[in-house]
Design a protein around this motif. Structure first.
Motif, PDB file in Angstrom:
ATOM      1  N   TRP A 293       0.774  -1.337  -0.060  1.00 27.69           N
ATOM      2  CA  TRP A 293       0.471   0.287  -0.134  1.00 27.69           C
ATOM      3  C   TRP A 293       0.783   1.468   0.216  1.00 27.69           C
ATOM      4  N   GLY A 294       0.373   1.871  -1.398  1.00 33.06           N
ATOM      5  CA  GLY A 294       1.542   3.597  -1.115  1.00 33.06           C
ATOM      6  C   GLY A 294       0.967   4.436   0.154  1.00 33.06           C
ATOM      7  N   THR A 295       1.853   4.926   0.622  1.00 32.85           N
ATOM      8  CA  THR A 295       1.590   6.301   1.944  1.00 32.85           C
ATOM      9  C   THR A 295       0.727   7.165   1.151  1.00 32.85           C
ATOM     10  N   SER A 296      -0.057   6.854   2.131  1.00 28.10           N
ATOM     11  CA  SER A 296      -1.009   8.186   1.777  1.00 28.10           C
ATOM     12  C   SER A 296      -1.497   8.936   1.385  1.00 28.10           C
ATOM     13  N   LYS A 297       0.271   9.736   2.070  1.00 29.37           N
ATOM     14  CA  LYS A 297       0.127  11.346   2.400  1.00 29.37           C
ATOM     15  C   LYS A 297       0.663  11.346   0.479  1.00 29.37           C
ATOM     16  N   LYS A 298       0.264  10.506  -0.870  1.00 30.09           N
ATOM     17  CA  LYS A 298       0.361  10.935  -1.760  1.00 30.09           C
ATOM     18  C   LYS A 298      -0.946  11.013  -2.541  1.00 30.09           C
ATOM     19  N   PRO A 299      -0.839  12.112  -3.633  1.00 27.76           N
ATOM     20  CA  PRO A 299      -2.208  12.155  -4.135  1.00 27.76           C
ATOM     21  C   PRO A 299      -2.492  10.424  -5.180  1.00 27.76           C
ATOM     22  N   GLN A 300      -3.495  10.437  -4.903  1.00 20.16           N
ATOM     23  CA  GLN A 300      -3.560   8.610  -5.614  1.00 20.16           C
ATOM     24  C   GLN A 300      -2.743   7.538  -6.727  1.00 20.16           C
ATOM     25  N   ASP A 301      -3.468   9.247  -7.518  1.00 17.19           N
ATOM     26  CA  ASP A 301      -3.300   9.099  -9.035  1.00 17.19           C
ATOM     27  C   ASP A 301      -1.241   8.469  -8.800  1.00 17.19           C
ATOM     28  N   GLN A 302      -0.496   9.511  -7.823  1.00 15.93           N
ATOM     29  CA  GLN A 302       0.694   8.230  -7.924  1.00 15.93           C
ATOM     30  C   GLN A 302       0.970   7.550  -7.220  1.00 15.93           C
ATOM     31  N   ARG A 303      -0.577   7.003  -6.919  1.00 10.89           N
ATOM     32  CA  ARG A 303       0.204   5.272  -6.268  1.00 10.89           C
ATOM     33  C   ARG A 303      -0.611   4.778  -7.449  1.00 10.89           C
ATOM     34  N   ILE A 304      -0.563   4.760  -8.287  1.00 11.80           N
ATOM     35  CA  ILE A 304      -0.643   3.915  -8.993  1.00 11.80           C
ATOM     36  C   ILE A 304       0.809   3.101 -10.297  1.00 11.80           C
ATOM     37  N   GLU A 305       0.148   1.610 -10.010  1.00 14.45           N
ATOM     38  CA  GLU A 305       1.039   1.027 -10.892  1.00 14.45           C
ATOM     39  C   GLU A 305       0.790   0.756 -11.795  1.00 14.45           C
TER      40      GLU A 305
END
Lengths: 537, 397
Positions: A293-305
């Motif tokens: 799970w990507g850190t939630s500080k990052k916006p979600q569009d940067q947490r998409i692989e």
């Protein structure tokens, strides 16, 4: 010393890209002309690339598993060897990030060695005058191996910058991807020693700013071979796993169920190495799970692989869409009391004839499918669209059984088939199944082995699944899903008793196979699993 | 051997056809002198021809086969390095090419396909020039009149028609020469083609014309078993050599991996043609060990066991066995052959790198022998178009 770069050639006719599958050299290696540098996979085949240079490898410019466009530099080789300059041997190995090496590298002329096929040839010779080896760059004729990017029409309607971006877009993407991978090195489960060592040398002249992980989307390789770990578990589910006592203890200590481990021992036993590699695999997966799970500080569009769809994934996707949307699928299921099959398998295992051969219920199912197909031939067929050239379709019933077995492999789902399986004895079939599985797990399935299948079995029971509605392999009209076999309460002569029960699922192309036929076929397969002795019929 | 008689009765023909169809590819009879074991056998007709080959000639056969195989490897590597657009490997077919090439005489004219590198070597074509076409810098590469070795024909089977036409031309020249008491030695033509090309209509027409006019042409079919991915069994239901019967001239199947037999049979066939007794079809039974071209992946359509079986019949190995067993060549000879091969590879590599893209204006110059208004107009348009490009600065790679 001259550093030369080898640009990915078009090894077929008109190929535009290829994936670097495996490097056969590493920085610091000495290579001679025609030594194999790497293996690439194109849309047509797997090909080895021989070295056009003699010298020392300074850098691998493309990582394994990355697809690059034809013309992209993939490796840098320094010609003439590193030993003939002032640097003492071993004091500063290739790629060490010391100033001395950086200084030595910086003035080295970088020649780009490019295929000329289909491209205009540059006639500048600003970097000539190098008394290099017998190859390129020696003398006035060196020009032929250099390529210049296509010229742009002056005053054309398309702005020059746009043209450049279009031409180089993909390559830049790949470089960004590489940079991102390098940047996230501490997190990555895959180490990248090659880049870590070489990076400083190449970065010196470029003076690039360090990249922060936050500025780049993190991209990581999907777990490569999850399937490999589960491919051979069927025997574990239904019988005692073979292993030597020390290995058993080792497994207990690690908390590993031996049944989950792929056995590679000579007699089908789990070896210590199998345990170690299983453990490594599990650790990797667990590690990944923790950091998934990507850190939630990052916006979600940067947490998409973003995972590029290519190779086997691409082929599978296309085949499945083609099949699902052209053949009307009908799926049916039947519960079977496979207790006699289990007994039969048990007896085969101890029989002298089958000594050293891995036997599993899949063998009996395979035999059952072949037997039932002969009694219901339409399931072993192909629907041929526009067979007569006038829009008329034909059904081609095959009087042979090329039995496909869906296999999870390190490269993805493959369906190799056993040719003329109808001619094989039980023992030969067992050997063929073992060979097929071993090859598939090792990723060595040849394309020819996947062609010409007539009917497929998917052994979802290996994953502990009861049943499913499989999609038919294109070119066939039936697929059988073999569910897990486990003890369940079963009513026999009015009494509830524990029996070994499995569920068979089948999908059929209704253009060819009607309900009654598919039902009869499935009933026949079930009949064999209930009473394998019928095979003697 | 080689009867030109048609079978007397239709029933027999039918029976023969059916029998052959039952076992496609079964050699009915195949001329073989040097077997895979390196032992020399005999043949009632062709042993006499084999006896003409002296030990020195045998060593030349071996040297040429080894050199062309080495060349083949180098060219394949050059393709993988992006130096050639395409390469057509010949490995496995060395004996068929070197043996038949050496049987030809300098006045004979050769029409190759695009795989006859071995014949090119024998005919003294500069192998670096041969690569021009594969590098895409020339439509041909060499002057065919220099060595009577025609340019490679990429259009499948088209060269068989050219060959028959050329042979018919030779007939007319000879008629003319006969009236003038010329002492020119008689010539014949060899048309090379493959098992795949044998299915083309051009081959049929060529054979019909060659038979009708009794043209001095030898049809040399290298049956390498695979027309890209299509096996010979699909191309024909009878041995290809048997097809000659239907046209009314002799057809011979020869072991294409036996350089001695290939040479003997080809020499016989060329004599037959030069003497005015008409065409001959030779089917050299061989195998393409590598890919059809570098753009092909044979693992997709054939089993590696089949390749392994044919490797056992390797043309070089059997001649090496024979030369060693008979004491006709020593270790130093084979070392020298290897060194020669490396030398050739080095030459080809460096020369290939130097092959430059020709000025496209040359193409305009060669359309007509004299100035032509339309060509002049097109050249002017091209000049203007080329001038419309920016200067020579390189963009980022």
């Amino acid at each position: 010393m001259t550093v030369k770069k080898f640009n990915l050639p078009d090894v077929g006719e008109g190929l535009t890209e290829a994936e670097v599958v495996a490097w056969k050299v590493k920085p610091g290696d000495t290579v001679a002309i025609n030594d194999v540098l790497c293996e690439i996979e194109t849309a047509k085949s797997l090909v080895e690339l021989p070295s056009p240079f003699a010298g020392t490898v300074t850098e691998l410019l493309v990582e394994e598993g990355i697809t690059v466009e034809v013309g992209t530099a993939i490796i840098a080789v320094s010609e003439g060897g590193a030993t003939d300059d002032a640097t003492p041997d071993g004091a500063a190995p290739q790629g060490q990030p010391t100033d001395a090496v950086a200084a030595a590298q910086a003035p080295a002329a970088e020649e780009v060695f490019t295929p000329t096929y289909g491209k205009l040839v540059a006639d500048d010779s600003s970097d000539s005058g190098l008394a290099g080896g017998p190859l390129v760059g020696s003398g006035p004729k060196a020009d032929a191996v250099k390529r210049r990017a296509r010229k742009r029409p002056a005053g054309s309607v398309v702005p020059a910058i746009t043209v450049a971006e279009n031409a180089e877009g993909t390559v830049q993407d790949n470089q960004a991807l590489l940079a991102a991978k390098a940047a996230e090195a501490p997190v990555a489960h895959r180490t990248t020693p090659v880049r870590a060592v070489v990076e400083p040398v190449t970065q010196v002249p470029a003076a690039s700013a360090p990249q922060t992980p936050a500025s780049q989307p993190a991209v990581s390789q999907p777990a490569a071979s999850r399937g490999a770990a589960i491919g051979g578990t069927i025997s574990g589910l239904v019988s005692r796993v073979l292993a030597k006592p020390p290995v058993r203890k080792f497994a207990r200590d690690l908390g590993i169920d031996l049944a989950d481990v792929v056995a590679t021992g000579q007699r089908g036993e789990v070896t210590r190495e199998d345990l170690v590699s299983y453990q490594a695999q599990r650790d990797a997966e667990h590690d990944q799970a923790d950091s998934f799970w990507g850190t939630s500080k990052k916006p979600q569009d940067q947490r998409i692989e973003r995972v590029a769809v290519k190779g086997v994934r691409k082929a599978t996707a296309k085949a499945m869409v083609d099949s699902a949307f052209s053949a009307p699928h009908v799926s049916i299921f039947v519960d079977v009391d496979a207790s006699r099959t289990m007994e039969f398998v048990k007896r085969l295992k101890v029989s002298r004839d089958f000594e050293g051969i891995k036997v599993s219920p899949l063998l009996i199912l395979a035999k059952a499918v072949i037997w039932a197909a002969a009694r219901n031939p339409s399931v072993n067929a192909t629907w041929v669209e526009n067979a007569d050239g006038k829009g008329g379709a034909e059904i081609h019933v095959k009087h042979f059984m090329n039995l496909g077995i869906a296999a999870a492999t390190p490269r993805g789902l493959m369906v190799p088939n056993i040719k003329d399986a109808q001619d094989l004895s039980l023992k030969e079939l067992a050997l063929a199944l073992n060979e097929l599985a071993t090859k598939a797990r090792a990723g060595k399935t040849q394309p020819a082995e996947m062609q010409g299948g007539s009917l497929t079995v998917t052994n979802i029971g290996a994953l502990g699944i009861d049943t499913g509605t499989p999609i038919i392999n294109p070119g066939e009209v039936a697929i059988i899903a073999f569910g897990t076999i486990k003890q369940k309460p079963w009513v026999l002569d009015g009494e509830v008793i524990p029996r070994w029960i499995t569920t068979l699922g089948g999908s059929f192309d209704h253009r060819v196979v009607d309900g009654d036929l598919s039902a009869r076929f499935m009933a026949d397969v079930a009949a064999i699993l209930e009473e394998p002795a019928l095979l003697l019929d | 051997m080689g009867s030109t008689q048609l079978p007397p009765g239709t029933e027999e023909t039918l029976a023969a056809t059916t029998a052959a169809a039952a076992a496609p590819g079964e050699p009915v009879e195949m001329v073989q002198l040097l077997g895979p074991d390196g032992k020399l056998g005999t043949d009632p007709v062709f042993s006499d021809y084999a006896k003409r080959i002296d030990p020195e000639k045998l060593r030349v056969f071996y040297t040429d086969m080894a050199r062309i195989r080495r060349f083949d490897q180098e060219a394949t590597a050059l393709q993988r390095q992006g130096e050639l657009a395409l390469w057509v490997p010949l490995t496995g077919q060395e004996a068929a090419q070197i043996g038949s090439g050496h049987a030809s005489q300098s006045q004979d004219y050769i029409f190759p396909t695009y795989r006859e590198h071995g014949v090119a070597l024998v005919r003294n074509v500069d192998l670096a020039e041969l690569l021009k076409q594969f590098r895409g810098v020339s439509n041909g590469g060499w002057d065919p009149r220099e060595n009577n070795f025609h340019l490679y024909t990429l259009v499948l089977a088209a060269q068989t028609l050219h060959a028959v036409g050329y042979a018919m031309g030779i007939q007319r020249d000879q008629k003319l020469a006969a009236t003038q008491d010329s002492t020119d030695s008689k010539a014949a033509v060899i048309a090379y083609f493959g098992d795949g090309a044998s299915s083309e209509g051009d081959v049929h027409e060529s054979m019909v014309f060659a038979a009708s006019y009794n043209a001095p042409v030898v049809f040399f079919c290298q049956n390498n078993h695979w027309a890209i991915s299509v096996p010979t069994e699909v191309q024909t239901k009878v041995p290809l050599a048997n097809r000659a019967k239907g046209y009314g001239f002799p057809g011979i199947r020869v072991d294409g991996n036996d350089v001695i037999a290939v040479h003997a049979v080809t020499e016989w066939a060329l004599e037959h043609a030069r003497e005015g007794r008409g065409p001959v079809l030779i089917e050299a039974y061989t195998y393409r060990v590598g890919a059809h071209t570098t753009a092909d992946d044979p693992t997709k359509y054939r089993e590696s066991a089949e390749e392994a079986a044919w490797r056992e019949k390797d043309p070089l190995e059997r001649l090496e066995k024979y030369l060693r067993a008979e004491g006709l060549a020593d270790e130093a000879f084979f070392d020298q052959v290897d060194a020669d091969g490396d030398e050739l590879a080095k030459y080809v590599r460096s020369t290939t790198h130097g092959l430059e893209v020709p000025d496209i204006r040359e193409a305009f110059a060669n359309v007509y022998a004299e100035q032509h208004p339309l060509i002049a107009e097109e050249l002017a348009w091209f000049e203007e178009y080329s001038a419309g490009f920016e200067s020579d600065e390189e963009t980022a790679n």
